[in-house]
Every structure is written in C-alpha cells, then in structure tokens.
Design a protein around this motif. Structure first.
Motif, PDB file in Angstrom:
ATOM      1  N   VAL A  59       0.843  -1.197   0.000  1.00 57.20           N
ATOM      2  CA  VAL A  59       0.000   0.000   0.000  1.00 57.20           C
ATOM      3  C   VAL A  59       0.882   1.253   0.000  1.00 57.20           C
ATOM      4  CG1 VAL A  59      -1.654   1.335   1.345  1.00 57.20           C
ATOM      5  CG2 VAL A  59      -1.931  -1.146   1.122  1.00 57.20           C
ATOM      6  N   GLN A  60       0.542   2.202  -0.877  1.00 53.19           N
ATOM      7  CA  GLN A  60       1.304   3.434  -1.006  1.00 53.19           C
ATOM      8  C   GLN A  60       0.609   4.621  -0.363  1.00 53.19           C
ATOM      9  OE1 GLN A  60       4.329   4.103  -2.242  1.00 53.19           O
ATOM     10  NE2 GLN A  60       4.101   6.304  -1.858  1.00 53.19           N
ATOM     11  N   THR A  61      -0.719   4.705  -0.515  1.00 49.60           N
ATOM     12  CA  THR A  61      -1.448   5.869  -0.023  1.00 49.60           C
ATOM     13  C   THR A  61      -2.832   5.460   0.454  1.00 49.60           C
ATOM     14  OG1 THR A  61      -2.310   8.071  -0.623  1.00 49.60           O
ATOM     15  CG2 THR A  61      -2.224   6.410  -2.372  1.00 49.60           C
ATOM     16  N   LEU A  62      -3.341   6.196   1.451  1.00 48.91           N
ATOM     17  CA  LEU A  62      -4.644   5.922   2.056  1.00 48.91           C
ATOM     18  C   LEU A  62      -5.423   7.219   2.234  1.00 48.91           C
ATOM     19  CD1 LEU A  62      -3.702   3.517   5.001  1.00 48.91           C
ATOM     20  CD2 LEU A  62      -5.211   2.919   3.116  1.00 48.91           C
ATOM     21  N   SER A  63      -6.726   7.138   2.037  1.00 45.67           N
ATOM     22  CA  SER A  63      -7.628   8.236   2.400  1.00 45.67           C
ATOM     23  C   SER A  63      -8.890   7.623   2.988  1.00 45.67           C
ATOM     24  CB  SER A  63      -7.991   9.096   1.187  1.00 45.67           C
ATOM     25  OG  SER A  63      -6.882   9.859   0.753  1.00 45.67           O
ATOM     26  N   VAL A  64      -9.509   8.304   3.962  1.00 45.70           N
ATOM     27  CA  VAL A  64     -10.734   7.808   4.577  1.00 45.70           C
ATOM     28  C   VAL A  64     -11.747   8.945   4.659  1.00 45.70           C
ATOM     29  CG1 VAL A  64      -9.861   8.242   6.913  1.00 45.70           C
ATOM     30  CG2 VAL A  64     -11.744   6.632   6.569  1.00 45.70           C
ATOM     31  N   ALA A  65     -13.006   8.627   4.352  1.00 42.62           N
ATOM     32  CA  ALA A  65     -14.078   9.617   4.385  1.00 42.62           C
ATOM     33  C   ALA A  65     -15.264   9.059   5.148  1.00 42.62           C
ATOM     34  CB  ALA A  65     -14.505   9.989   2.962  1.00 42.62           C
ATOM     35  N   HIS A  66     -15.975   9.949   5.855  1.00 36.89           N
ATOM     36  CA  HIS A  66     -17.213   9.586   6.539  1.00 36.89           C
ATOM     37  C   HIS A  66     -18.371   9.899   5.603  1.00 36.89           C
ATOM     38  CE1 HIS A  66     -20.263  10.626   9.933  1.00 36.89           C
ATOM     39  NE2 HIS A  66     -20.483   9.418   9.429  1.00 36.89           N
ATOM     40  N   ILE A  67     -18.979   8.860   5.067  1.00 39.85           N
ATOM     41  CA  ILE A  67     -20.086   9.013   4.131  1.00 39.85           C
ATOM     42  C   ILE A  67     -21.300   8.295   4.708  1.00 39.85           C
ATOM     43  CG2 ILE A  67     -20.889   8.678   1.765  1.00 39.85           C
ATOM     44  CD1 ILE A  67     -18.476  10.506   1.949  1.00 39.85           C
ATOM     45  N   GLY A  68     -22.302   9.046   5.139  1.00 36.89           N
ATOM     46  CA  GLY A  68     -23.494   8.447   5.717  1.00 36.89           C
ATOM     47  C   GLY A  68     -23.169   7.651   6.957  1.00 36.89           C
ATOM     48  N   GLN A  69     -23.500   6.365   6.943  1.00 33.28           N
ATOM     49  CA  GLN A  69     -23.268   5.490   8.084  1.00 33.28           C
ATOM     50  C   GLN A  69     -22.090   4.557   7.859  1.00 33.28           C
ATOM     51  OE1 GLN A  69     -24.988   5.321  11.213  1.00 33.28           O
ATOM     52  NE2 GLN A  69     -25.471   7.354  10.407  1.00 33.28           N
ATOM     53  N   GLU A  70     -21.076   5.036   7.138  1.00 33.20           N
ATOM     54  CA  GLU A  70     -19.924   4.180   6.885  1.00 33.20           C
ATOM     55  C   GLU A  70     -18.647   4.991   6.728  1.00 33.20           C
ATOM     56  OE1 GLU A  70     -21.372   2.143   3.466  1.00 33.20           O
ATOM     57  OE2 GLU A  70     -20.749   3.700   2.053  1.00 33.20           O
ATOM     58  N   LEU A  71     -17.541   4.333   7.027  1.00 34.17           N
ATOM     59  CA  LEU A  71     -16.233   4.841   6.650  1.00 34.17           C
ATOM     60  C   LEU A  71     -15.898   4.242   5.294  1.00 34.17           C
ATOM     61  CD1 LEU A  71     -14.056   4.439   9.883  1.00 34.17           C
ATOM     62  CD2 LEU A  71     -15.212   6.489   9.078  1.00 34.17           C
ATOM     63  N   GLN A  72     -15.575   5.090   4.339  1.00 33.90           N
ATOM     64  CA  GLN A  72     -15.102   4.617   3.052  1.00 33.90           C
ATOM     65  C   GLN A  72     -13.598   4.856   2.990  1.00 33.90           C
ATOM     66  OE1 GLN A  72     -17.292   6.107  -0.312  1.00 33.90           O
ATOM     67  NE2 GLN A  72     -19.237   5.233   0.385  1.00 33.90           N
ATOM     68  N   ILE A  73     -12.853   3.770   2.829  1.00 33.91           N
ATOM     69  CA  ILE A  73     -11.391   3.819   2.831  1.00 33.91           C
ATOM     70  C   ILE A  73     -10.904   3.498   1.424  1.00 33.91           C
ATOM     71  CG2 ILE A  73      -9.290   2.822   3.815  1.00 33.91           C
ATOM     72  CD1 ILE A  73     -11.166   2.002   6.233  1.00 33.91           C
ATOM     73  N   PHE A  74     -10.018   4.345   0.911  1.00 30.34           N
ATOM     74  CA  PHE A  74      -9.465   4.143  -0.422  1.00 30.34           C
ATOM     75  C   PHE A  74      -7.953   4.006  -0.314  1.00 30.34           C
ATOM     76  CE2 PHE A  74     -13.511   6.165  -1.027  1.00 30.34           C
ATOM     77  CZ  PHE A  74     -14.049   5.490  -2.119  1.00 30.34           C
ATOM     78  N   ALA A  75      -7.433   2.933  -0.906  1.00 34.40           N
ATOM     79  CA  ALA A  75      -6.007   2.645  -0.858  1.00 34.40           C
ATOM     80  C   ALA A  75      -5.484   2.438  -2.266  1.00 34.40           C
ATOM     81  CB  ALA A  75      -5.736   1.400  -0.015  1.00 34.40           C
ATOM     82  N   ALA A  76      -4.262   2.890  -2.506  1.00 30.61           N
ATOM     83  CA  ALA A  76      -3.583   2.633  -3.774  1.00 30.61           C
ATOM     84  C   ALA A  76      -2.307   1.865  -3.487  1.00 30.61           C
ATOM     85  CB  ALA A  76      -3.276   3.935  -4.504  1.00 30.61           C
ATOM     86  N   SER A  77      -1.972   0.971  -4.412  1.00 30.78           N
ATOM     87  CA  SER A  77      -0.854   0.052  -4.230  1.00 30.78           C
ATOM     88  C   SER A  77       0.337   0.459  -5.091  1.00 30.78           C
ATOM     89  CB  SER A  77      -1.308  -1.366  -4.602  1.00 30.78           C
ATOM     90  OG  SER A  77      -0.224  -2.198  -4.902  1.00 30.78           O
TER      91      SER A  77
END
Length: 681
Positions: free
Chosen positions: A323-341
C-alpha cells in the motif's frame, strides 16, 4: 467493526490507474470527492463518493506536456478564497504549480505562480488559516528551508519568512490559542514543531521538544492530526520502525507521547507508508497500510492509546500489494477507505459500517452504555462498566474495575496498574481480552492461567483478572486467546518527568496556584494529586505552568504534591549559599542576619533534618555543576504551615497541601522554596 472489501475503482486508462502515488479528499459543493495522482506521464482522476456504492467518475486530467516529465507522485488540495487548488510537486519549477478545481469537482486550468523563495520543487505543503492570515507553508527541497507565504483570494503568494528545515510531511494543528506546524523529515527521522506568529505568520521552532525521541521513530512517512476529546493529537507512521506513534500537542507546542505500537504477525502495517485519521461522532479511527499487503484499523481512546480492531489482508481481488497511499471519508453510516498500491492498478475501496456507533464515556462509579457500540473507560475510583447491547470497548481505570459487556462482540481492555479486574460475561470466540498494555507481555504462555468452574483467573506479575463466562462454565486459555494474542506490539512509553525533566526558573516564596490559569512557579513541574480513597493522578505542567488534572465533575478532596527540578541556568544556587550554610552549621548566623525557618529548609539540601557541613558541600557541588546524589530542587509547602518549630538541628516539615477539586478545578496558596538557595534570590 470490521474492515470489508467493497470493490476496485479504476478509470480504464493506465496513465491514471497505474502508479498512483497520492490521494486526497475535498468537499466540493457539499459532496466529498477523492482525487488520485500518478507521476511522470500521468494525471489526476476525480471521483464523487456515494453512500453504499462505488464512487462516481467526476473528471480526468492528463498532465500538461509542460510538466509531465517533471511531476512527482505527491499532491495536496488547498483552498484560498473561493478557489481550490490541487498543488503538485514539480521538479525544477520556479513557482507553485497547481490545477484549479471547479465547484462541480471538475479539474480546471494549470497555473504556476511567480517565483518562490527557494524554488518550486515542493516536498510538502500545509495551510494555516486564521482571521488575520491565510498562509501557505512550503518545504523547499532545493534550499532546505520552510517558507511561509501569505495568500490572497486569487492565489497570489507573498513571502512572509523562511526558517531552516526540511519536511517530507507538513501538518497544521491548533492547541490552545496558537496554531502549530508539525514537520516530519523521513531521512533524519526528526519531528519538529513550529509556532505560527498570530499577526505576522512567521514560524518559530519549539525548542526542548524531545520527549518523543524515546519512542524509536525511524523514517516517518506520514503524519496526521486530529482534535478530539478536548485535546490536540498527532499520529506518526514510520516505515523504518514499522510503527505508529500517538502524541499529544501541548499549548506550548511540545509533543508528549501517549502510545507507540509496532507491526506484528497479526497486523498489516509493516514498512508503513501512509496513515489516515478521522474523528466521527466523538470516536477517533486510525487506518494504516504499507509493505505488508493489507490495511489495519484502530480506534483511539481519550488517553491517546490505540485499540486494535482488525486487519484486512490482501486477496487476489483486492489490489493491496504494498500500500502506497490511504484516504478515509465519513459518508453516511460508513467509513469509506481508499487505498492505492505500489503494484496494483486503480483504487481499492474498503468499508467500515458505523451503524450503531455508541457513546464515549470516562469516569468512576457506574457507567452504562447504550444499545450501540460504546467505549467506556474507568476512572480514578472503583468503577463498574456496563456496555449493554452492541460491540463495546470497555477499558479499566486506575482502581478496581468490574466490566460487563452485554450482547455483541466486546473488547475488554486491561491497562497496566489498574488493580483487580472482574469480567462478568466473557463470550468465548466472540469477545476479546486485550492485555497489550502489560509490560513485556508477548504470549499467553507468560500468564499464570487457571480455569475455574465459572470461567478463569489470570495473573501477570501483580495484575489479576477474574473472568466469568457468559455460560457460567470453565474457560481455557484457547477459549480466550485462541492461538495467541492478536494486534500489534505495544511499546511502553517512557517519559522523563519530575525532577529531571523540563527544569525552569520558579518563583520563590508565597505563590498562588490556579488550575484554570497560567502559573509561572509551576513551569515544567510535575503535579501529583491523590484524592481520598482514590489513586494518584500525575500530570506535567507546560512552559506556562498550565495543567489539567482531567478529573471528572464533582467534588474531590485530597493531597497535592508538586515536584519541580532546578534550572541550572538560573544561577540561583551559588558558592555564597554554600558559605552561608557552613556558617549556620558551625553555629553562626548568615551574613544577612538570623536564619528564618525558610532559610533553614533551603539549607538542608539532603533533607536529613540537620543543617550540616555536608549540606554546604552538596550545595557547592550543585553550584559548580558537579554531579551529586542530592540535586537542588524546589519544594512546595502549604502556605499556612506552622514553621515555628524548625531550627538548625530540627528541620522537619511536610511538603504538599490538601486541596478540594471542584468540577476539575482548584485554587490554593503554597510556599515555594528552592533547596540549596539560602540567599533566596
């Protein structure tokens, strides 16, 4: 709370999907967008995040030919006035290079500002906004300096000042009334904080900021900041040490470590490259990933400790190889986590459901949670924690704690020094017992484990826990721990406090102490408050003498003890003090007249109750800077203490004072005496 793989996200164009080096989030016109950046001959992809689904493609932009061969793989999003800029790292640039971002999330024109002091090869950027200034702090790779620039509504930059320093990561955070910049240098493993001047915006380096050096941070690659639980926090990910470090940022700009964890066989942040931290409804979440082909999820307590939740390991479908980079967002009733390799194309989308997120509480007596997933922590008195329904986290206080998880997958966290603990309803295979705070405990084989008719008893050194199973039957070690401990390895945070740390000049004589104000006499001092029938609370005052006992609301009486070291640069202990003490020891008055009880207390540096020639010798060693078993230090007495019985051969007194703390605050009068300083300068 479990990490769940949702999907891979890609544009279908190799230039935008392969080699993603950075991502960033930005709220645009009420919608959260994620932007991904590739390097040479690459570009930018923009996506709008949607609850319960994959992101929607918003725009794409290949880098302009003017920069495509020089652009790096890192970028940041910053807003000046009404215009948002996606700032790039472009080698050999003279100014700041960025793309505009429209109100709909589309990527606009390429811009380069006028020449910057230090050039446009930017390794890190941070924004500081206040009522007086909108500032941009840039780390200039070519000159090894941090430049501060004032930004107008059109994005034009005017230099404010520069200071020596290099940063691969920059973050800004407020603590108290001041804004601070936190800079991390991957090569030197340095973490530096700077105070931002209120009016002019210039940076001033915070000195004597070395408490975190005991952590063993090696090659910091990511820094995230968050304000939560009434405090300002800095979290550092370090690739060389495969570690995550949590530090509290004080109002004086100093960093105080609160936790340090290392990757283990059960976690996925070896050679950690990036970090994401987010506060949601009073709860802090920390996500980390790196060369371990996966992502690890934590939550953070009110004391700045990381509680391990779970990890997600890469699969053939998930694209998480290195994994190279991570971002996390609070969207509604969930954490959405985005990762790039570093190896797989596109973005990996992970999800954590926040449905049923409960409350965060800390205190003594009986604490009862909600039907959601609560985090309850005991206080300084005996505590009963009742989680109720939901996946709860129950944490012992500093006295005996009884914990009842209720239904759900509960985590029972035992802290070092918490006293005897009782767990009333442990469900094997569902609940978790977290003993990671115990010093040098690495495997269940180190525990003294006894199965009982109703559950089990566990001892480690002097710490004990009595566990009753939810079925009221016996429990084995395998029932509780499976094949071994999960989670990272916690390393004890050792902070030098008390007489040997943060020495500063004090105030001699009668002093007024107020927990809600600055106290010059307490600069750098350690305060120990022991409530009646409670355990001792120890806090350190900052450079202004400010402190917070972190007491619960209510009225608590107890003993206040203050420990403060001597600042050798104040020159208050001198050879003249040694001469005066020697005169007293042989039956003479000091040269200034008869010695008062305060003079005699100051003269008895070894505190054996007698003023002797030995005290004079000890004071002389202190005065010339030689090592001694009895260093000069401050003592604080109740201002109303009767000292009339003190004379040369009977220097007996009691330090400290009784105080009453009401809703976390108190005020009192004390007498401050510097042992060794009979001259009372």
């Amino acid at each position: 709370m479990m990490l769940r793989f949702d999907r891979m996200v890609a544009t279908g164009f190799a230039a935008l999907d392969s080699g993603i080096g950075d991502t960033c989030l930005k709220i645009v016109n009420g919608d959260t967008h994620i932007f991904s950046f590739t390097g040479v001959n690459g570009g930018i992809a923009s996506w709008k995040l949607v609850e319960g689904a994959g992101p929607l493609a918003a725009d794409q932009q290949l880098y302009d030919v003017a920069i495509s061969q020089q652009v790096g793989r890192s970028a940041v999003s910053r807003t000046f006035g009404d215009q948002t800029h996606l700032i790039l790292d472009v080698d050999n640039a003279l100014g700041l290079v960025s793309y505009d971002l429209s109100a709909s999330g589309t990527i606009g024109d390429l811009h380069e500002t006028d020449g910057l002091t230090g050039g446009g090869d930017i390794s890190a950027a941070a924004q500081v906004s206040s009522e007086l200034n909108d500032l941009l702090v840039l780390s200039h790779s070519d000159t090894g300096r941090l430049g501060t620039y004032r930004v107008d509504d059109f994005g034009n930059l005017a230099v404010v000042g520069t200071v020596s320093g290099h940063a691969d990561v920059l973050q800004t955070l407020q603590s108290g009334a001041d804004q601070f910049v936190i800079a991390a240098n991957t090569t030197s493993s340095e973490i530096t904080t700077y105070r931002v001047h209120h009016t002019f915006g210039k940076l001033a380096k915070i000195e004597a900021n070395s408490a975190f050096e005991t952590l063993g941070i090696n090659a910091p690659t990511a820094v995230e900041v968050v304000q939560a639980y009434g405090k300002s926090w800095v979290v550092v990910a370090s690739a060389g040490s495969s570690s995550l470090s949590v530090m509290k940022l004080g109002t004086d700009g100093r960093l105080t470590p609160t936790d340090h964890v290392l990757d283990s066989l059960h976690t996925r942040f070896e050679s950690v490259q990036d970090l994401a931290v987010l506060e949601v409804e009073g709860r802090v979440f920390v996500i980390a990933g790196g060369g371990d082909d996966g992502v690890t999820l934590f939550t953070m307590t009110q004391d700045g400790q990381l509680i391990y939740l779970n990890s997600f390991a890469d699969t053939l479908a998930s694209g998480l190889q290195n994994v190279q980079t991570l971002s996390v967002a609070h969207i509604g009733q969930e954490l959405q986590i985005f990762a790039a390799s570093q190896h797989d194309a596109g973005l990996t989308q992970l999800n954590v459901s926040l449905a049923g997120l409960g409350v965060v509480q800390k205190g003594s007596g009986t604490l009862t949670g909600t039907s959601g997933g609560d985090m309850l922590r005991g206080g300084i008195f005996e505590t009963a924690l009742n989680g109720g329904a939901g996946d709860d986290i129950l944490i012992t206080g500093t006295r005996s704690t009884t914990m009842t998880g209720g239904s759900g997958a509960d985590i029972f966290v035992l802290r070092q020094g918490s006293g005897h603990t009782i767990i009333t309803d442990f469900e094997a295979g569902t609940d978790t017992l977290d003993l990671s705070d115990f010093f040098l405990l690495r495997t269940p084989s180190q525990l003294e484990f006894t199965s009982t008719a109703q559950g089990a008893q566990i001892w480690y050194r002097d710490e004990g826990v009595e566990i009753t199973s939810d079925g009221n039957g016996p429990l084995t070690s395998a029932d509780i721990f499976g094949t071994g401990f999960e989670g990272p390895d916690h390393v004890p945070v050792i902070i030098e406090t008390g007489p040997d740390a943060n020495a500063a000049p004090g105030v001699q004589g009668r002093v007024s102490l107020d927990s809600s104000a600055a106290n010059p006499a307490l600069a750098g001092a350690e305060l120990r408050f022991t409530p009646n029938s409670g355990s001792t609370i120890t806090v350190q005052a900052n450079a202004l003498g400010e402190f917070d006992l972190e007491m619960p609301d209510g009225i608590f009486s107890g003993e206040l003890e203050i420990v403060k070291s001597y600042d050798i640069d104040s020159y208050k202990v001198s050879s003249l003090d040694a001469l005066q003490i020697l005169r007293i020891a042989v039956g003479l008055d000091p040269t200034f007249g008869p010695a008062t009880p305060e003079n005699l207390i100051a003269a008895d540096l070894n505190q054996d109750g007698i003023v002797s020639s030995m005290d004079a010798l000890i004071v002389l060693r202190n005065a010339v800077g030689l090592p001694t078993e009895y260093p000069a230090r401050w003592v604080f007495l109740d201002a109303e203490t009767d000292l009339s019985a003190i004379f040369e051969t009977n220097v007996r007194y009691v330090s400290g004072t009784q105080v009453t703390v009401t809703d976390g605050e108190f005020a009192t009068e004390m007498t401050s005496i510097l042992l060794g300083n009979i001259e009372l300068i």
